[in-house]
Design a protein around this motif. Structure first.
Motif, PDB file in Angstrom:
ATOM      1  N   LYS A 641       0.823  -1.209   0.000  1.00  0.00           N
ATOM      2  CA  LYS A 641       0.000   0.000   0.000  1.00  0.00           C
ATOM      3  C   LYS A 641       0.856   1.257   0.000  1.00  0.00           C
ATOM      4  CE  LYS A 641      -3.845   2.273   2.423  1.00  0.00           C
ATOM      5  NZ  LYS A 641      -3.204   3.613   2.437  1.00  0.00           N
ATOM      6  N   ASN A 642       1.921   1.269   0.832  1.00  0.00           N
ATOM      7  CA  ASN A 642       2.779   2.455   0.898  1.00  0.00           C
ATOM      8  C   ASN A 642       3.439   2.741  -0.442  1.00  0.00           C
ATOM      9  OD1 ASN A 642       2.250   3.059   3.573  1.00  0.00           O
ATOM     10  ND2 ASN A 642       3.991   1.907   4.353  1.00  0.00           N
ATOM     11  N   ASN A 643       4.027   1.706  -1.052  1.00  0.00           N
ATOM     12  CA  ASN A 643       4.706   1.891  -2.339  1.00  0.00           C
ATOM     13  C   ASN A 643       3.719   2.242  -3.441  1.00  0.00           C
ATOM     14  OD1 ASN A 643       7.138   1.303  -1.117  1.00  0.00           O
ATOM     15  ND2 ASN A 643       7.149  -0.838  -1.743  1.00  0.00           N
ATOM     16  N   ARG A 644       2.553   1.566  -3.433  1.00  0.00           N
ATOM     17  CA  ARG A 644       1.537   1.841  -4.456  1.00  0.00           C
ATOM     18  C   ARG A 644       1.068   3.283  -4.394  1.00  0.00           C
ATOM     19  NH1 ARG A 644      -4.420  -0.049  -3.222  1.00  0.00           N
ATOM     20  NH2 ARG A 644      -4.111   1.789  -1.903  1.00  0.00           N
ATOM     21  N   ASP A 645       0.685   3.733  -3.187  1.00  0.00           N
ATOM     22  CA  ASP A 645       0.131   5.080  -3.052  1.00  0.00           C
ATOM     23  C   ASP A 645       1.171   6.159  -3.327  1.00  0.00           C
ATOM     24  OD1 ASP A 645      -2.258   3.926  -2.463  1.00  0.00           O
ATOM     25  OD2 ASP A 645      -2.198   4.331  -0.311  1.00  0.00           O
ATOM     26  N   ALA A 646       2.426   5.906  -2.908  1.00  0.00           N
ATOM     27  CA  ALA A 646       3.478   6.889  -3.170  1.00  0.00           C
ATOM     28  C   ALA A 646       3.715   7.036  -4.672  1.00  0.00           C
ATOM     29  CB  ALA A 646       4.766   6.486  -2.464  1.00  0.00           C
ATOM     30  N   ALA A 647       3.741   5.905  -5.390  1.00  0.00           N
ATOM     31  CA  ALA A 647       3.937   5.956  -6.843  1.00  0.00           C
ATOM     32  C   ALA A 647       2.760   6.648  -7.524  1.00  0.00           C
ATOM     33  CB  ALA A 647       4.124   4.541  -7.389  1.00  0.00           C
ATOM     34  N   LEU A 648       1.538   6.326  -7.091  1.00  0.00           N
ATOM     35  CA  LEU A 648       0.354   6.960  -7.688  1.00  0.00           C
ATOM     36  C   LEU A 648       0.323   8.457  -7.400  1.00  0.00           C
ATOM     37  CD1 LEU A 648      -2.440   4.293  -6.966  1.00  0.00           C
ATOM     38  CD2 LEU A 648      -1.293   4.776  -9.142  1.00  0.00           C
ATOM     39  N   ASN A 649       0.679   8.855  -6.173  1.00  0.00           N
ATOM     40  CA  ASN A 649       0.677  10.284  -5.836  1.00  0.00           C
ATOM     41  C   ASN A 649       1.677  11.052  -6.692  1.00  0.00           C
ATOM     42  OD1 ASN A 649      -1.317  10.105  -3.902  1.00  0.00           O
ATOM     43  ND2 ASN A 649       0.117   9.739  -2.230  1.00  0.00           N
ATOM     44  N   HIS A 650       2.829  10.438  -6.944  1.00  0.00           N
ATOM     45  CA  HIS A 650       3.819  11.078  -7.810  1.00  0.00           C
ATOM     46  C   HIS A 650       3.267  11.233  -9.221  1.00  0.00           C
ATOM     47  CE1 HIS A 650       8.156  11.106  -9.598  1.00  0.00           C
ATOM     48  NE2 HIS A 650       7.648  12.310  -9.509  1.00  0.00           N
ATOM     49  N   GLU A 655       0.732  14.851 -13.415  1.00  0.00           N
ATOM     50  CA  GLU A 655      -0.357  14.913 -14.404  1.00  0.00           C
ATOM     51  C   GLU A 655      -0.357  13.733 -15.375  1.00  0.00           C
ATOM     52  OE1 GLU A 655      -3.092  16.814 -15.207  1.00  0.00           O
ATOM     53  OE2 GLU A 655      -2.903  17.748 -13.241  1.00  0.00           O
ATOM     54  N   HIS A 656       0.101  12.567 -14.925  1.00  0.00           N
ATOM     55  CA  HIS A 656       0.015  11.378 -15.764  1.00  0.00           C
ATOM     56  C   HIS A 656      -1.275  10.611 -15.509  1.00  0.00           C
ATOM     57  CE1 HIS A 656       4.003  11.086 -17.761  1.00  0.00           C
ATOM     58  NE2 HIS A 656       4.346  11.904 -16.782  1.00  0.00           N
ATOM     59  N   ILE A 657      -1.826  10.735 -14.306  1.00  0.00           N
ATOM     60  CA  ILE A 657      -3.057  10.038 -13.973  1.00  0.00           C
ATOM     61  C   ILE A 657      -3.968  10.944 -13.151  1.00  0.00           C
ATOM     62  CG2 ILE A 657      -1.928   7.770 -13.984  1.00  0.00           C
ATOM     63  CD1 ILE A 657      -2.115   7.852 -10.876  1.00  0.00           C
ATOM     64  N   HIS A 658      -5.188  10.494 -12.980  1.00  0.00           N
ATOM     65  CA  HIS A 658      -6.188  11.179 -12.157  1.00  0.00           C
ATOM     66  C   HIS A 658      -7.004  10.092 -11.466  1.00  0.00           C
ATOM     67  CE1 HIS A 658      -9.595  13.646 -10.994  1.00  0.00           C
ATOM     68  NE2 HIS A 658     -10.397  12.985 -11.792  1.00  0.00           N
ATOM     69  N   ILE A 659      -7.423  10.347 -10.237  1.00  0.00           N
ATOM     70  CA  ILE A 659      -8.274   9.393  -9.517  1.00  0.00           C
ATOM     71  C   ILE A 659      -9.724   9.836  -9.657  1.00  0.00           C
ATOM     72  CG2 ILE A 659      -8.836   8.326  -7.301  1.00  0.00           C
ATOM     73  CD1 ILE A 659      -6.128   7.489  -8.347  1.00  0.00           C
ATOM     74  N   GLU A 660     -10.552   8.942 -10.141  1.00  0.00           N
ATOM     75  CA  GLU A 660     -11.976   9.241 -10.331  1.00  0.00           C
ATOM     76  C   GLU A 660     -12.803   8.284  -9.479  1.00  0.00           C
ATOM     77  OE1 GLU A 660     -15.098   8.637 -13.962  1.00  0.00           O
ATOM     78  OE2 GLU A 660     -13.351   9.908 -14.389  1.00  0.00           O
ATOM     79  N   GLN A 661     -13.746   8.837  -8.718  1.00  0.00           N
ATOM     80  CA  GLN A 661     -14.603   7.996  -7.877  1.00  0.00           C
ATOM     81  C   GLN A 661     -15.915   7.738  -8.601  1.00  0.00           C
ATOM     82  OE1 GLN A 661     -14.349   8.669  -3.816  1.00  0.00           O
ATOM     83  NE2 GLN A 661     -16.110   7.456  -3.238  1.00  0.00           N
ATOM     84  N   ILE A 662     -16.240   6.469  -8.774  1.00  0.00           N
ATOM     85  CA  ILE A 662     -17.492   6.047  -9.404  1.00  0.00           C
ATOM     86  C   ILE A 662     -18.205   5.163  -8.399  1.00  0.00           C
ATOM     87  CG2 ILE A 662     -18.570   4.866 -11.352  1.00  0.00           C
ATOM     88  CD1 ILE A 662     -16.062   5.458 -12.976  1.00  0.00           C
ATOM     89  N   GLY A 663     -19.312   5.671  -7.838  1.00  0.00           N
ATOM     90  CA  GLY A 663     -19.973   4.961  -6.752  1.00  0.00           C
ATOM     91  C   GLY A 663     -19.065   4.926  -5.548  1.00  0.00           C
ATOM     92  N   LYS A 664     -18.808   3.724  -5.043  1.00  0.00           N
ATOM     93  CA  LYS A 664     -17.956   3.570  -3.866  1.00  0.00           C
ATOM     94  C   LYS A 664     -16.525   3.176  -4.236  1.00  0.00           C
ATOM     95  CE  LYS A 664     -21.824   2.089  -0.926  1.00  0.00           C
ATOM     96  NZ  LYS A 664     -22.323   1.042  -0.001  1.00  0.00           N
ATOM     97  N   LYS A 665     -16.224   3.129  -5.527  1.00  0.00           N
ATOM     98  CA  LYS A 665     -14.929   2.639  -5.952  1.00  0.00           C
ATOM     99  C   LYS A 665     -14.106   3.754  -6.596  1.00  0.00           C
ATOM    100  CE  LYS A 665     -16.589  -2.093  -6.651  1.00  0.00           C
ATOM    101  NZ  LYS A 665     -16.753  -3.218  -7.603  1.00  0.00           N
ATOM    102  N   GLU A 666     -12.782   3.637  -6.427  1.00  0.00           N
ATOM    103  CA  GLU A 666     -11.862   4.601  -7.016  1.00  0.00           C
ATOM    104  C   GLU A 666     -11.161   3.971  -8.220  1.00  0.00           C
ATOM    105  OE1 GLU A 666     -10.449   7.540  -3.447  1.00  0.00           O
ATOM    106  OE2 GLU A 666      -9.331   5.678  -3.727  1.00  0.00           O
ATOM    107  N   TYR A 667     -11.057   4.747  -9.292  1.00  0.00           N
ATOM    108  CA  TYR A 667     -10.418   4.277 -10.519  1.00  0.00           C
ATOM    109  C   TYR A 667      -9.250   5.189 -10.877  1.00  0.00           C
ATOM    110  CZ  TYR A 667     -14.384   1.145 -11.310  1.00  0.00           C
ATOM    111  OH  TYR A 667     -15.328   0.154 -11.194  1.00  0.00           O
ATOM    112  N   VAL A 668      -8.198   4.591 -11.388  1.00  0.00           N
ATOM    113  CA  VAL A 668      -7.061   5.345 -11.907  1.00  0.00           C
ATOM    114  C   VAL A 668      -7.312   5.615 -13.383  1.00  0.00           C
ATOM    115  CG1 VAL A 668      -4.581   5.314 -12.359  1.00  0.00           C
ATOM    116  CG2 VAL A 668      -5.485   4.299 -10.256  1.00  0.00           C
ATOM    117  N   VAL A 669      -7.314   6.889 -13.775  1.00  0.00           N
ATOM    118  CA  VAL A 669      -7.576   7.292 -15.157  1.00  0.00           C
ATOM    119  C   VAL A 669      -6.288   7.836 -15.755  1.00  0.00           C
ATOM    120  CG1 VAL A 669      -8.991   8.718 -16.679  1.00  0.00           C
ATOM    121  CG2 VAL A 669      -9.940   7.877 -14.511  1.00  0.00           C
ATOM    122  N   LEU A 670      -5.899   7.321 -16.900  1.00  0.00           N
ATOM    123  CA  LEU A 670      -4.672   7.759 -17.560  1.00  0.00           C
ATOM    124  C   LEU A 670      -4.881   9.061 -18.312  1.00  0.00           C
ATOM    125  CD1 LEU A 670      -3.448   4.345 -18.993  1.00  0.00           C
ATOM    126  CD2 LEU A 670      -2.222   5.749 -17.347  1.00  0.00           C
TER     127      LEU A 670
END
Length: 678
Positions: A641-650, A655-670
């Motif tokens: 979780k730590n490595n995943r979230d740190a990489a995603l936050n970077h 501006e390579h990705i965006h987090i989009e919430q659909i219902g109760k789930k979060e999706y990574v959008v390129l």
């Protein structure tokens, strides 16, 4: 996030009545970090922040955040209310002798709001009830308070993007926007945090379905910006080490160590500078542009160099006198302790205090215990086997976040405040300064140096770095074999210098002495001008397209770190202040470190964020379920979780990705524009 509003006069001041230490807070961000428990909307312990009652502790007072009405994610102040208490500190435990109701403002007034800086929130609440506001805020809900619930809706309607659903909640129905109102009763008080989240997610979905779809405005698409590079171009060549920066007696010793052990100047110089930090930090402080009390002159030296190539013997040359004194102190301690332990319990008195101040193989928890209970005020973790740090317990995946925070605090402040196994294993200390001098093989360090978590948390930004290329083998001759470092006159002069600085240190004119007895080294006007020029240079080069854009955090950190280096150079030059020459030398050392980072990161190996982006691009969809990454991403170390979230936050920041919430789930959008960046 908190607005970085910095003023000449402090926003708040807290003076500990026991130690007399005063902490000034010049920005809302710093004040919140030091004094506010933001999760529970309370004032932290030992916060003497009421200007009218400076000797009263405001601990546990309610702290409600004010935000800018036009920018709801910007905290501009705090309203502090509750009971402040005064204690008789002469008694143990301290006895309460008075209490007063307090109500005061820190910073600026605005609109009461909490958690409105959460970039992934799918909805925001408005309410007119203070009790509901506190309950919702503590549950992590994004909420705004106004005594008029209709006005509360207008605030969130105007201050939030269309992608965030807006609704209001309370006990009394509003005059307007009743179709977006959630009626709450006394049973709401019994709901848990999870129950509150479930309630409002269901209400939001119900309200969306009840609204005419033709009238319901869909969330706006994310406005993508041009993605930023994740990898620095491999265009930097190894520069010449600025050996001229050191006083003559140290520079000559560095050159001799490098020659005798056939290593680049940088390998020897790094450990000599680390040793001088250890010596100096017991006696001096560096100047600070943020506090008149100065800052520690502690450093974090990191050298990447192969094993068996001479880095350990360079450390032995640099620290010979310190280690000799340490050995003598430890022998005396063991003798005293053995004598003490043999006495009867009623004859013993206090146990001898451990004088150990140098660590080789250790953990952050062991360091905290040793510094809290130890006799010294200067400590160093110095080792040529950097695996003790990078592959040891301290930076394992389950302890890395805690360890980074501890080491950062020790280097930055010289303070420790840790609860380890239980209440009996708690440790607090201050004014004990700590440096690191780590040499390590590239194969051991690279996984950490490309780890997004270590970069995001600022751990690596504190490093003075070198990764020089090993020298070619030098043919061994009988003549060279007969030359011994311990007989060299330059090294003898250096060791004599170290002995003097350790036993009869130079204190200068003592005009500026801090609360802890350390001399505060100051800057002359010419040095100040050079420092300003350097800050402006760094500010330009960290911008888009600048030389240091890729290592922005590292470069910005040197604006204050350069003052630490300059203070050490002044001290070991035995002068009273930082002049222009010393300031330029410190700047040269910091620039060398930044250029080494660029050269190191310009090599072929990829960072965690690059590996994550490559994997995301290989997926069949432009939207990837965030939770699925933890079970399917490759390489497998990114599933943590730590490595995943740190990489995603970077990747989000770049501006390579965006987090989009659909219902109760979060999706990574390129980012659809990612193909423009190599």
């Amino acid at each position: 996030m908190n607005a970085k509003i910095t003023l000449n006069a402090p926003l708040a001041v807290s003076t500990d009545p026991v130690t007399g230490n005063t902490t000034e807070y010049h920005s809302i961000e710093d004040f919140a970090t030091g004094c506010i428990d933001e999760r529970n909307l309370k004032v932290k312990p030992e916060s003497y922040i009421c200007s009218k009652l400076p000797s009263y502790n405001c601990e546990e007072c309610t702290a409600l955040p004010y935000v800018n009405r036009e920018q709801l994610d910007k905290i501009v102040g705090y309203a502090i209310t509750g009971i402040a208490k005064k204690y008789d500190t002469e008694q143990t435990p301290h006895k309460e002798i008075d209490s007063q109701k307090v109500s005061f403002l820190i910073g600026e007034a605005g609109v009461f709001a909490s958690n409105t800086n959460n970039k992934y929130m799918s909805y925001v609440l408005g309410t007119d009830n203070i009790d509901l506001f506190v309950k919702l805020a503590k549950a992590g809900e994004s909420v705004v308070l106004h005594n008029d619930i209709d006005e509360a809706y207008q605030i969130i309607n105007n201050g939030m993007p269309e992608s965030v659903f807006r609704l209001i909640a309370g006990k009394s129905a509003p005059q307007h926007n009743s179709d977006l109102f959630v009626q709450l009763d006394d049973s709401f008080k019994e709901l848990t945090k999870a129950g509150i989240k479930k309630l409002f997610l269901e209400k939001v979905n119900q309200l969306k379905q009840s609204i005419d779809q033709d009238l319901f405005e869909q969330p706006q698409a994310h406005e993508w910006e041009e993605p930023q590079p994740l990898h620095v171009a491999s265009q930097y060549v190894e520069g010449e080490y600025p050996i001229h920066a050191f006083p003559d007696v140290i520079a000559k010793a560095i050159k001799k160590s490098a020659h005798f052990h056939n290593v680049p100047l940088a390998v020897a110089a790094q450990t000599y500078l680390g040793e001088q930090a250890y010596i100096a930090q017991r006696h001096i402080k560096a100047p600070s542009d943020k506090s008149e009390k100065g800052q520690p002159c502690s450093l974090f030296m990191l050298t990447i160099f192969p094993s068996g190539e001479g880095k350990d013997v360079c450390k032995s040359d640099a620290s010979k006198i310190s280690e000799k004194i340490e050995s003598e102190n430890m022998q005396q301690f063991r003798a005293d302790y053995n004598s003490w332990s043999k006495k009867k319990s009623d004859e013993r008195g206090d146990a001898p205090v451990n004088p150990m101040s140098r660590f080789k193989k250790t953990t952050t928890q062991a360091i905290i215990r040793m510094m809290a209970d130890g006799a010294g005020n200067s400590y160093i973790w110095a080792t040529g086997e950097g695996g003790y740090l990078f592959s040891g317990y301290s930076l394992k995946s389950d302890t890395v976040g805690e360890s980074i925070s501890v080491l950062n605090d020790l280097v930055d402040t010289g303070k420790g405040n840790a609860l380890l196994r239980n209440a009996e294993d708690s440790h607090y200390f201050e004014n004990k300064y700590f440096s690191l001098d780590i040499a390590v093989q590239d194969v051991v360090a690279r996984p950490a140096l490309t780890n997004s978590l270590l970069r995001e948390q600022g751990f690596l930004a504190r490093v003075l770095f070198a990764a020089p290329t090993p020298l070619q083998h030098r043919e061994v001759t009988l003549e060279q074999q007969s030359i011994k470092p311990y007989d060299d006159e330059d090294l003898k002069a250096y060791w004599k210098f170290c002995e003097k600085m350790l036993t009869t240190p130079y204190f200068g004119n003592k005009l500026f002495v801090g609360d802890d007895g350390r001399v505060i080294i100051t800057k002359c006007q010419d040095a100040e001008r050079l420092h300003i020029q350097y800050q402006n240079h760094i500010g330009q080069e960290v911008g888009k397209g600048g030389k240091y854009e890729f290592i922005r955090a590292y470069a910005l950190r040197t604006n204050q770190y350069v003052l630490r280096v300059a203070a050490i150079l002044a001290y070991c030059s035995e002068v009273d202040y930082i002049d222009a020459r010393i300031m330029q030398n410190a700047i040269d050392l910091c620039k060398y470190s930044l250029d080494e980072w660029l050269r190191y990161y310009g090599k072929a190996e990829k960072s965690d964020s690059e590996l994550m982006l490559e994997w995301l691009k290989k997926q069949d969809s432009s939207k990837i379920l965030k939770s699925a990454i933890s079970t399917t991403v490759y390489p497998k170390h990114l599933r943590s979780k730590n490595n995943r979230d740190a990489a995603l936050n970077h990747l989000i920041d770049a501006e390579h990705i965006h987090i989009e919430q659909i219902g109760k789930k979060e999706y990574v959008v390129l980012n659809p524009l990612f193909s423009k960046v190599g």
